[in-house]
Write a protein that holds these residues in place. Structure first.
Motif, PDB file in Angstrom:
ATOM      1  N   ARG A  64      -2.271   1.405  -0.756  1.00  0.00           N
ATOM      2  CA  ARG A  64      -2.595   0.138  -1.410  1.00  0.00           C
ATOM      3  C   ARG A  64      -3.166   0.439  -2.781  1.00  0.00           C
ATOM      4  O   ARG A  64      -3.506   1.579  -3.077  1.00  0.00           O
ATOM      5  CB  ARG A  64      -3.682  -0.615  -0.623  1.00  0.00           C
ATOM      6  CG  ARG A  64      -3.159  -1.215   0.627  1.00  0.00           C
ATOM      7  CD  ARG A  64      -4.283  -1.629   1.555  1.00  0.00           C
ATOM      8  NE  ARG A  64      -3.711  -2.462   2.601  1.00  0.00           N
ATOM      9  CZ  ARG A  64      -3.673  -3.784   2.561  1.00  0.00           C
ATOM     10  NH1 ARG A  64      -4.229  -4.444   1.561  1.00  0.00           N
ATOM     11  NH2 ARG A  64      -3.109  -4.472   3.531  1.00  0.00           N
ATOM     12  N   PHE A  65      -3.307  -0.584  -3.585  1.00  0.00           N
ATOM     13  CA  PHE A  65      -3.896  -0.416  -4.916  1.00  0.00           C
ATOM     14  C   PHE A  65      -5.243   0.302  -4.776  1.00  0.00           C
ATOM     15  O   PHE A  65      -6.074  -0.081  -3.971  1.00  0.00           O
ATOM     16  CB  PHE A  65      -4.124  -1.773  -5.578  1.00  0.00           C
ATOM     17  CG  PHE A  65      -4.553  -1.668  -7.019  1.00  0.00           C
ATOM     18  CD1 PHE A  65      -3.630  -1.866  -8.030  1.00  0.00           C
ATOM     19  CD2 PHE A  65      -5.851  -1.341  -7.363  1.00  0.00           C
ATOM     20  CE1 PHE A  65      -4.006  -1.754  -9.366  1.00  0.00           C
ATOM     21  CE2 PHE A  65      -6.235  -1.217  -8.684  1.00  0.00           C
ATOM     22  CZ  PHE A  65      -5.310  -1.426  -9.686  1.00  0.00           C
ATOM     23  N   GLY A  66      -5.444   1.362  -5.576  1.00  0.00           N
ATOM     24  CA  GLY A  66      -6.728   2.059  -5.575  1.00  0.00           C
ATOM     25  C   GLY A  66      -6.759   3.258  -4.651  1.00  0.00           C
ATOM     26  O   GLY A  66      -7.801   3.881  -4.453  1.00  0.00           O
ATOM     27  N   GLU A  67      -5.619   3.593  -4.046  1.00  0.00           N
ATOM     28  CA  GLU A  67      -5.516   4.767  -3.169  1.00  0.00           C
ATOM     29  C   GLU A  67      -6.131   5.983  -3.865  1.00  0.00           C
ATOM     30  O   GLU A  67      -5.868   6.244  -5.034  1.00  0.00           O
ATOM     31  CB  GLU A  67      -4.037   5.027  -2.867  1.00  0.00           C
ATOM     32  CG  GLU A  67      -3.780   6.205  -1.964  1.00  0.00           C
ATOM     33  CD  GLU A  67      -4.282   5.982  -0.547  1.00  0.00           C
ATOM     34  OE1 GLU A  67      -4.336   4.811  -0.117  1.00  0.00           O
ATOM     35  OE2 GLU A  67      -4.643   6.986   0.114  1.00  0.00           O
ATOM     36  N   ASN A  68      -6.948   6.729  -3.122  1.00  0.00           N
ATOM     37  CA  ASN A  68      -7.716   7.829  -3.703  1.00  0.00           C
ATOM     38  C   ASN A  68      -7.346   9.157  -3.058  1.00  0.00           C
ATOM     39  O   ASN A  68      -7.360   9.283  -1.840  1.00  0.00           O
ATOM     40  CB  ASN A  68      -9.204   7.536  -3.474  1.00  0.00           C
ATOM     41  CG  ASN A  68     -10.064   8.261  -4.466  1.00  0.00           C
ATOM     42  OD1 ASN A  68      -9.961   9.484  -4.589  1.00  0.00           O
ATOM     43  ND2 ASN A  68     -10.898   7.532  -5.175  1.00  0.00           N
ATOM     44  N   ILE A  69      -7.008  10.133  -3.880  1.00  0.00           N
ATOM     45  CA  ILE A  69      -6.725  11.482  -3.370  1.00  0.00           C
ATOM     46  C   ILE A  69      -7.619  12.452  -4.140  1.00  0.00           C
ATOM     47  O   ILE A  69      -7.582  12.501  -5.370  1.00  0.00           O
ATOM     48  CB  ILE A  69      -5.234  11.837  -3.537  1.00  0.00           C
ATOM     49  CG1 ILE A  69      -4.397  10.941  -2.610  1.00  0.00           C
ATOM     50  CG2 ILE A  69      -4.999  13.319  -3.220  1.00  0.00           C
ATOM     51  CD1 ILE A  69      -2.915  11.027  -2.861  1.00  0.00           C
ATOM     52  N   ASP A  70      -8.442  13.185  -3.413  1.00  0.00           N
ATOM     53  CA  ASP A  70      -9.447  14.041  -4.049  1.00  0.00           C
ATOM     54  C   ASP A  70      -9.417  15.400  -3.359  1.00  0.00           C
ATOM     55  O   ASP A  70     -10.254  15.721  -2.518  1.00  0.00           O
ATOM     56  CB  ASP A  70     -10.823  13.368  -3.925  1.00  0.00           C
ATOM     57  CG  ASP A  70     -11.880  14.070  -4.752  1.00  0.00           C
ATOM     58  OD1 ASP A  70     -11.538  15.063  -5.438  1.00  0.00           O
ATOM     59  OD2 ASP A  70     -13.039  13.641  -4.699  1.00  0.00           O
ATOM     60  N   LEU A  71      -8.409  16.194  -3.755  1.00  0.00           N
ATOM     61  CA  LEU A  71      -8.109  17.477  -3.117  1.00  0.00           C
ATOM     62  C   LEU A  71      -9.337  18.374  -3.005  1.00  0.00           C
ATOM     63  O   LEU A  71      -9.559  19.007  -1.968  1.00  0.00           O
ATOM     64  CB  LEU A  71      -7.051  18.185  -3.981  1.00  0.00           C
ATOM     65  CG  LEU A  71      -5.879  18.871  -3.300  1.00  0.00           C
ATOM     66  CD1 LEU A  71      -5.246  17.987  -2.270  1.00  0.00           C
ATOM     67  CD2 LEU A  71      -4.847  19.262  -4.369  1.00  0.00           C
ATOM     68  N   MET A  72     -10.109  18.475  -4.072  1.00  0.00           N
ATOM     69  CA  MET A  72     -11.223  19.428  -4.106  1.00  0.00           C
ATOM     70  C   MET A  72     -12.547  18.742  -3.773  1.00  0.00           C
ATOM     71  O   MET A  72     -13.607  19.331  -3.947  1.00  0.00           O
ATOM     72  CB  MET A  72     -11.318  20.089  -5.489  1.00  0.00           C
ATOM     73  CG  MET A  72     -10.022  20.710  -5.967  1.00  0.00           C
ATOM     74  SD  MET A  72      -9.353  21.889  -4.774  1.00  0.00           S
ATOM     75  CE  MET A  72     -10.433  23.289  -5.101  1.00  0.00           C
ATOM     76  N   ASN A  73     -12.457  17.470  -3.293  1.00  0.00           N
ATOM     77  CA  ASN A  73     -13.661  16.717  -2.946  1.00  0.00           C
ATOM     78  C   ASN A  73     -14.671  16.673  -4.095  1.00  0.00           C
ATOM     79  O   ASN A  73     -15.863  16.930  -3.915  1.00  0.00           O
ATOM     80  CB  ASN A  73     -14.297  17.313  -1.680  1.00  0.00           C
ATOM     81  CG  ASN A  73     -15.222  16.317  -0.998  1.00  0.00           C
ATOM     82  OD1 ASN A  73     -15.087  15.111  -1.215  1.00  0.00           O
ATOM     83  ND2 ASN A  73     -16.136  16.808  -0.193  1.00  0.00           N
TER      84      ASN A  73
END
Lengths: 471, 471
Positions: free
Chosen positions: B222-231
């Protein structure tokens, strides 16, 4: 009071004397003279006597006539010949018995008039014409207080008493305010008009003391203005003007006042206090527009006109107009929802004639291309349904994602406003009971040529006002 | 995965094997074969050697060439012949000195190519064509970390190293995802396109492990999907997709991804996982539309077309397109604010040719009647100004109060869309620097006949896609 800095007239240039001059000049025309008052008093007394005599004849010793209305509290405008006589019964009497007895009594009284008619709004009553007077004979119950009424009209005697006890010496202020409201088109609380009632006008005068003081305050009213004479502090209403009924704390005296009429009054009050002028007290006359002039104006406006017409149901205006307005709004909503640009709508009804719902559009035609915006793609199932519906449809031009939405460009189903209304009026429009029956009995959707064939002068007077009015 | 209950295909009918079959078939076409790989490696090595030799010649011992891009991490699609070579300088070197030295060095290297051109986006670099390869030679600084860059390109070597260390064994997944994105029209992060970059694609594969797993997840984004591989948990962005740069916590790798491309990918991923099909990997071909067919389609749509054209500024697409898009949106806003119904707009530019901003309207003409809604009556001074402006104006049809507003019906100033745009483009439209200069140098507002005279095949390919595309 200077409202506009650019075109400002120094406040001092408008003097007390300017207002006084206008007051006196207007009052000369609207204050009933002594002989007019005597005629009214005589007619009222005679009527009361007739009612009492008739009741005696039927051995009805519990009937008491109560004179109400502006005639009773000396707040009537010269030339006005309305008499309101309430015929009251003890509250212990059943509604059924009261209706039977009052009918017999009032029919007997009615015979003494020059003509009479049986009227029925929320409540049955009889209207008589007699020696130039318009007389309403209304049966009611004598209840203990206005908050314990058995029928809607039972509170009227309480209103009358409340005003009568407080209005003495302020009658001229009421006359001026009523005439100002008539002149600016905001007087009259019937549903069709949605303006100020006489009772409301009188409460305003009691609250603010004088005609000018009412206007001075009203010029700064906003939506939700609250007037609570007796400090009842009852529950809030969401009306433009909330005037707690001094005799019934839960009722808003201004409940029938429309937002448009309220705002017209606020605006007119402000303009009058800035530039007092005798013109505010006279409603402009709108003679019937000729169909030829109508066509000329329409051609200047460059708009498309259509109308839905059907026989007017034989109902009181206060019953018919709410239904007409609902249908009018509903047709506008259907057109707007289908991409038509509605410029104006007007409702007209003539008893014994037709109802006409007029619609003015930027254009009666729309291009075949219609954009239909579907759900956002993250409404996965709905997006899939939308996709399945349009993907291989023969009427689909394109099917795309635009921003977060799935969007189809398709062939428009309703390219003509007439065709749309013909298809939807019975299926989707808001049809009140009487209007539904009338529409079902036969309606027409007409264009400008047919509109021009409408004969009613009242219709063409309305059209003149709608198409030329300037506040 | 069944997304729609109505047309449901039982989940079990789509097997692992279906996906496998498609993977293998696609990979056969997009995986570079050994000889292709060898040619690329040879070209890369030769280039690095030339750079080193040339640096030596100039006695520049601090210059280090760094190979970056998909060629370096084996994630390039067969047929792609791009080599990105960064020529790095110590960060102590001043920007001025670096530009001077790098220019001398790269011009010398450029001579070894078959052709070269000087390119300049945010940063100057040189593009060489040599033996069928497209080579970008980009000067940069060797900074300590990607968050301490001196110029925008300095972070690229960090990206390359990050991916290279993690992508081994997953190269096929990247190839499949890139090809899927190309086929569905969402690949390519240049401003004109607003799609996914190669780096972003690789991060998605690292995050979810395989091509199919990326799609499985993306189908429910959805809009705003967050992916933060390295946290990194850095501050929030308001982009459709937020992928924290593993090498620079404050940067969103997906900042250039438009909402439309993001949503297209979400939708395509869902449809592929429901009905895997080889067709998703091939972008449909849109041959140039003929002006005759264009007119036929327009006549079916029933819409009015106009375009603003002016000479294309000689600027890189990434500089030009943001300005074109701003003008495109600004023209649509001006039209909408003046009551025109804008169906679609399209921006086109051809280097050495014209910019064309196309506008499709429900109608180019509006009726003379315009409704202008003023302030609410309780904005007393503003209402008075509005009243003074329209009360005695010769172009006023009516002036009324409607609901709480003062409303004027007046003669519309702009009844024609062309006339409106001609009047406003220089006064009110959003004109970026280069587009402003171009528009000032001369623009035309043309109709359908002139649009049909446009010669560019690229223009007519775009028109075909815009007018017929179905996802």
């Amino acid at each position: 009071m200077v409202l506009n800095k650019k075109t400002k007239v120094p406040e001092e240039t408008i003097s007390e004397a300017d207002f006084l001059k206008i007051r006196e000049s207007i009052l000369q025309n609207i204050r009933p003279n002594d002989s007019e008052k005597q005629r009214l008093e005589a007619a009222k007394s005679e009527l009361i006597e007739i009612v009492c005599r008739t009741a005696e004849k039927f051995n009805e010793t519990d009937v008491i006539p109560i004179s109400v209305g502006s005639a009773e509290r000396s707040t009537w405008l010269s030339g006005n010949h309305d008499i309101d006589l309430f015929v009251s019964y003890p509250e212990e009497v059943s509604r059924e018995e009261m209706e039977k007895r009052s009918r017999r009594l009032l029919m007997e009284v009615a015979k003494t008039g020059n003509s009479w008619e049986d009227r029925h709004s929320e409540h049955p009553y009889i209207h008589i014409r007699k020696d130039g007077f318009e007389i309403d004979l209304v049966p009611c119950f004598r209840v203990k207080s206005a908050s314990e009424i058995k029928s809607a009209v039972d509170r009227t005697p309480f209103h009358c008493r409340f005003i009568k006890e407080r209005i003495q010496g302020k009658e001229d202020e009421v006359l001026l305010l009523k005439q100002f409201m008539k002149g600016t088109g905001v007087y009259g609380s019937e549903v069709r008009n949605g303006g100020f009632s006489g009772y409301l006008t009188e409460i305003l005068v009691i609250r603010y003391g004088s005609f000018e003081n009412v206007l001075k305050k009203a010029a700064y009213w906003r939506f939700g203005e609250n007037i609570d004479l007796m400090n009842h502090q009852s529950q809030p209403h969401s009306d433009p003007l909330v005037v707690t009924d001094p005799t019934d704390p839960n009722r808003n005296v201004a409940a029938a006042l429309s937002l448009t009429r309220f705002s017209q009054f606020v605006n007119a009050a402000g303009r009058y206090m800035k530039n007092p002028d005798i013109g505010f007290f006279t409603k402009p006359d709108y003679p019937p527009l000729s169909p030829t002039d109508f066509k000329k104006i329409v051609s200047l406006r460059g708009t498309d006109w259509m109308a839905v017409t059907f026989p007017a149901p034989k109902k009181a205006d206060d019953t018919l107009y709410p239904q007409l307005f609902r249908l009018e709004n509903s047709l506008a909503e259907i057109l707007t929802a289908n991409d038509f640009t509605v410029m104006n709508t007007h409702a007209f009804a003539e008893s014994e004639g037709n109802c006409v719902l007029l619609i003015e559009l930027a254009s009666k035609k729309l291009p075949p291309l219609q954009k239909r915006t579907g759900p956002p793609v993250w409404a996965v199932e709905n997006t899939q349904s939308f996709y399945d519906k349009y993907k291989d449809h023969p009427d689909t031009f394109t099917l795309k994602i635009k921003n977060e939405f799935i969007v189809a460009e398709i062939v428009r189903k309703y390219q003509s406003a007439e065709q749309l209304i013909a298809d939807k009026i019975l299926k989707e429009a808001a049809l009140g009971r009487h209007v539904r029956d009338a529409v079902l009995s036969g309606y027409e959707i007409i264009g400008i040529e047919e509109i021009c064939k409408i004969k009613s002068p009242a219709f063409w007077k309305m059209m003149n006002e709608k198409l030329t009015k300037q506040i």
